[in-house]
Structure formats: C-alpha cells, structure tokens
Design a protein around this motif. Sequence first.
Motif, PDB file in Angstrom:
ATOM      1  N   GLU A   1       4.600  -6.190  -6.902  1.00  0.00           N
ATOM      2  CA  GLU A   1       4.703  -6.351  -5.378  1.00  0.00           C
ATOM      3  C   GLU A   1       3.744  -7.720  -5.015  1.00  0.00           C
ATOM      4  O   GLU A   1       4.249  -8.548  -4.263  1.00  0.00           O
ATOM      5  N   LEU A   2       2.760  -8.128  -6.131  1.00  0.00           N
ATOM      6  CA  LEU A   2       2.302  -9.334  -5.688  1.00  0.00           C
ATOM      7  C   LEU A   2       3.187 -10.425  -6.071  1.00  0.00           C
ATOM      8  O   LEU A   2       2.977 -11.565  -5.413  1.00  0.00           O
ATOM      9  N   ARG A   3       4.031 -10.321  -7.005  1.00  0.00           N
ATOM     10  CA  ARG A   3       4.984 -11.593  -7.348  1.00  0.00           C
ATOM     11  C   ARG A   3       5.820 -11.425  -6.116  1.00  0.00           C
ATOM     12  O   ARG A   3       6.300 -12.807  -5.765  1.00  0.00           O
ATOM     13  N   SER A   4       6.275 -10.566  -5.430  1.00  0.00           N
ATOM     14  CA  SER A   4       7.271 -10.590  -4.505  1.00  0.00           C
ATOM     15  C   SER A   4       6.512 -11.364  -3.163  1.00  0.00           C
ATOM     16  O   SER A   4       7.343 -11.972  -2.261  1.00  0.00           O
ATOM     17  N   VAL A   5       5.223 -11.540  -2.977  1.00  0.00           N
ATOM     18  CA  VAL A   5       4.759 -12.168  -2.052  1.00  0.00           C
ATOM     19  C   VAL A   5       4.214 -13.638  -2.814  1.00  0.00           C
ATOM     20  O   VAL A   5       3.132 -14.311  -2.026  1.00  0.00           O
ATOM     21  N   LYS A   6       4.539 -13.961  -3.672  1.00  0.00           N
ATOM     22  CA  LYS A   6       4.270 -15.162  -4.429  1.00  0.00           C
ATOM     23  C   LYS A   6       3.008 -15.438  -5.010  1.00  0.00           C
ATOM     24  O   LYS A   6       2.269 -16.560  -4.852  1.00  0.00           O
ATOM     25  N   TYR A   7       2.237 -14.394  -5.128  1.00  0.00           N
ATOM     26  CA  TYR A   7       1.038 -14.422  -5.694  1.00  0.00           C
ATOM     27  C   TYR A   7       0.873 -14.665  -7.225  1.00  0.00           C
ATOM     28  O   TYR A   7       1.367 -14.274  -7.681  1.00  0.00           O
ATOM     29  N   ILE A   8       0.355 -16.065  -7.561  1.00  0.00           N
ATOM     30  CA  ILE A   8       0.526 -16.504  -8.803  1.00  0.00           C
ATOM     31  C   ILE A   8      -0.651 -16.577  -9.694  1.00  0.00           C
ATOM     32  O   ILE A   8      -1.114 -16.736 -10.783  1.00  0.00           O
ATOM     33  N   ASN A   9      -1.719 -16.167  -8.859  1.00  0.00           N
ATOM     34  CA  ASN A   9      -3.381 -16.004  -9.718  1.00  0.00           C
ATOM     35  C   ASN A   9      -3.161 -15.070 -10.549  1.00  0.00           C
ATOM     36  O   ASN A   9      -2.571 -13.889 -10.352  1.00  0.00           O
ATOM     37  N   PRO A  10      -4.094 -15.007 -11.611  1.00  0.00           N
ATOM     38  CA  PRO A  10      -4.400 -13.738 -12.566  1.00  0.00           C
ATOM     39  C   PRO A  10      -5.158 -12.769 -11.832  1.00  0.00           C
ATOM     40  O   PRO A  10      -5.720 -12.874 -10.783  1.00  0.00           O
ATOM     41  N   ILE A  11      -4.642 -11.568 -12.326  1.00  0.00           N
ATOM     42  CA  ILE A  11      -5.112 -10.077 -11.895  1.00  0.00           C
ATOM     43  C   ILE A  11      -5.860  -9.529 -12.880  1.00  0.00           C
ATOM     44  O   ILE A  11      -5.478  -9.389 -13.969  1.00  0.00           O
TER      45      ILE A  11
ATOM     46  N   HIS B   1      -7.119 -12.714   0.550  1.00  0.00           N
ATOM     47  CA  HIS B   1      -6.916 -13.815   1.040  1.00  0.00           C
ATOM     48  C   HIS B   1      -5.568 -14.504   1.176  1.00  0.00           C
ATOM     49  O   HIS B   1      -5.044 -14.923   2.005  1.00  0.00           O
ATOM     50  N   HIS B   2      -4.807 -14.283  -0.158  1.00  0.00           N
ATOM     51  CA  HIS B   2      -3.441 -14.793  -0.285  1.00  0.00           C
ATOM     52  C   HIS B   2      -2.532 -14.150   0.975  1.00  0.00           C
ATOM     53  O   HIS B   2      -1.876 -14.670   1.438  1.00  0.00           O
ATOM     54  N   ALA B   3      -2.642 -12.668   1.019  1.00  0.00           N
ATOM     55  CA  ALA B   3      -1.767 -11.792   1.961  1.00  0.00           C
ATOM     56  C   ALA B   3      -2.168 -12.314   3.518  1.00  0.00           C
ATOM     57  O   ALA B   3      -1.105 -12.463   4.045  1.00  0.00           O
ATOM     58  N   LEU B   4      -3.212 -12.711   3.885  1.00  0.00           N
ATOM     59  CA  LEU B   4      -3.516 -12.809   5.255  1.00  0.00           C
ATOM     60  C   LEU B   4      -3.407 -14.271   5.550  1.00  0.00           C
ATOM     61  O   LEU B   4      -3.064 -14.717   6.641  1.00  0.00           O
ATOM     62  N   LEU B   5      -3.827 -15.250   4.474  1.00  0.00           N
ATOM     63  CA  LEU B   5      -3.835 -16.613   5.022  1.00  0.00           C
ATOM     64  C   LEU B   5      -2.763 -17.813   4.300  1.00  0.00           C
ATOM     65  O   LEU B   5      -2.552 -18.802   4.764  1.00  0.00           O
ATOM     66  N   VAL B   6      -2.331 -17.263   3.161  1.00  0.00           N
ATOM     67  CA  VAL B   6      -1.516 -18.300   2.299  1.00  0.00           C
ATOM     68  C   VAL B   6       0.117 -17.765   2.237  1.00  0.00           C
ATOM     69  O   VAL B   6       0.891 -18.799   2.559  1.00  0.00           O
TER      70      VAL B   6
ATOM     71  N   VAL C   1       0.642  -1.263   0.065  1.00  0.00           N
ATOM     72  CA  VAL C   1       0.058  -0.082  -0.095  1.00  0.00           C
ATOM     73  C   VAL C   1       0.637   1.225   0.336  1.00  0.00           C
ATOM     74  O   VAL C   1       0.555   2.199  -0.612  1.00  0.00           O
ATOM     75  N   TYR C   2       1.823   1.250   0.874  1.00  0.00           N
ATOM     76  CA  TYR C   2       2.786   2.464   0.698  1.00  0.00           C
ATOM     77  C   TYR C   2       3.488   2.726  -0.572  1.00  0.00           C
ATOM     78  O   TYR C   2       3.536   3.932  -0.967  1.00  0.00           O
ATOM     79  N   LYS C   3       3.935   1.762  -1.073  1.00  0.00           N
ATOM     80  CA  LYS C   3       4.564   1.887  -2.536  1.00  0.00           C
ATOM     81  C   LYS C   3       3.541   2.297  -3.521  1.00  0.00           C
ATOM     82  O   LYS C   3       3.982   3.245  -4.276  1.00  0.00           O
ATOM     83  N   MET C   4       2.372   1.954  -3.364  1.00  0.00           N
ATOM     84  CA  MET C   4       1.289   2.278  -4.394  1.00  0.00           C
ATOM     85  C   MET C   4       0.819   3.870  -4.058  1.00  0.00           C
ATOM     86  O   MET C   4       0.855   4.319  -5.010  1.00  0.00           O
ATOM     87  N   THR C   5       0.778   4.134  -2.947  1.00  0.00           N
ATOM     88  CA  THR C   5       0.449   5.388  -2.674  1.00  0.00           C
ATOM     89  C   THR C   5       1.210   6.282  -2.811  1.00  0.00           C
ATOM     90  O   THR C   5       1.146   7.494  -3.371  1.00  0.00           O
ATOM     91  N   LYS C   6       2.550   6.033  -2.553  1.00  0.00           N
ATOM     92  CA  LYS C   6       3.633   6.983  -2.984  1.00  0.00           C
ATOM     93  C   LYS C   6       3.720   7.247  -4.247  1.00  0.00           C
ATOM     94  O   LYS C   6       4.261   8.421  -4.688  1.00  0.00           O
TER      95      LYS C   6
END
Length: 100
Positions: free
Chosen positions: A25-35, A53-58, A3-8
Amino acid sequence: KIVYKMTKHLSKGDIRANHELLKTELRSVKYINPIEQGQLTDGIPLAFLPIIHHALLVYSPLVSQFISGEGFELQAKSDYRFVENTYKLMLNSFGGYKPQ
C-alpha cells in the motif's frame, strides 16, 4: 484506503503478511523510505511519523494545500507538535475522526 485493507485482512498472528500488505500500500502512494518492521510491530510511534508525514504532506499537493487552507501547519514541527496538530486536524477537518 490503507487502513481499511489492513483491518479487513488483519490477523493477530499474521504480522509478516500485514507488514507486506502495508509495504504494498505504501508503494502505491510512492513511499520510498525504509520501513522498520520491528518498530512498527512494537508500536513505537516514531516509526509511524514518516509514513503519516508522507501521506499528509508529500504524496498529494492537494491534500497538503487543504491542510494549510484549514489553518494547520505540519511542516517543520517537532515530532510532538506534528502529532498534536495532526490529531487536531483529524478531529476538526475529517468529521471528528479519533485515532485509536
């Protein structure tokens, strides 16, 4: 961090660049689903739920354990209950954070 980087770097007219920043940023947290850029841009809440869901639970078992330890159950909930419990989690366990 995301959020900080995006708002900056947020510029109302530069949606494509912000979408690319989000993907990075999502790749850096290993999020692989389509956006779905269109849905995110239009503010459709369902487009954000898999990311939250990914950020909080996966991504981090430690974060997931913390959430469970705080008494919040986010797994296997309807979309409505997931958002409701996530909001309560933010208010009660993250210093009164209020999503805007």
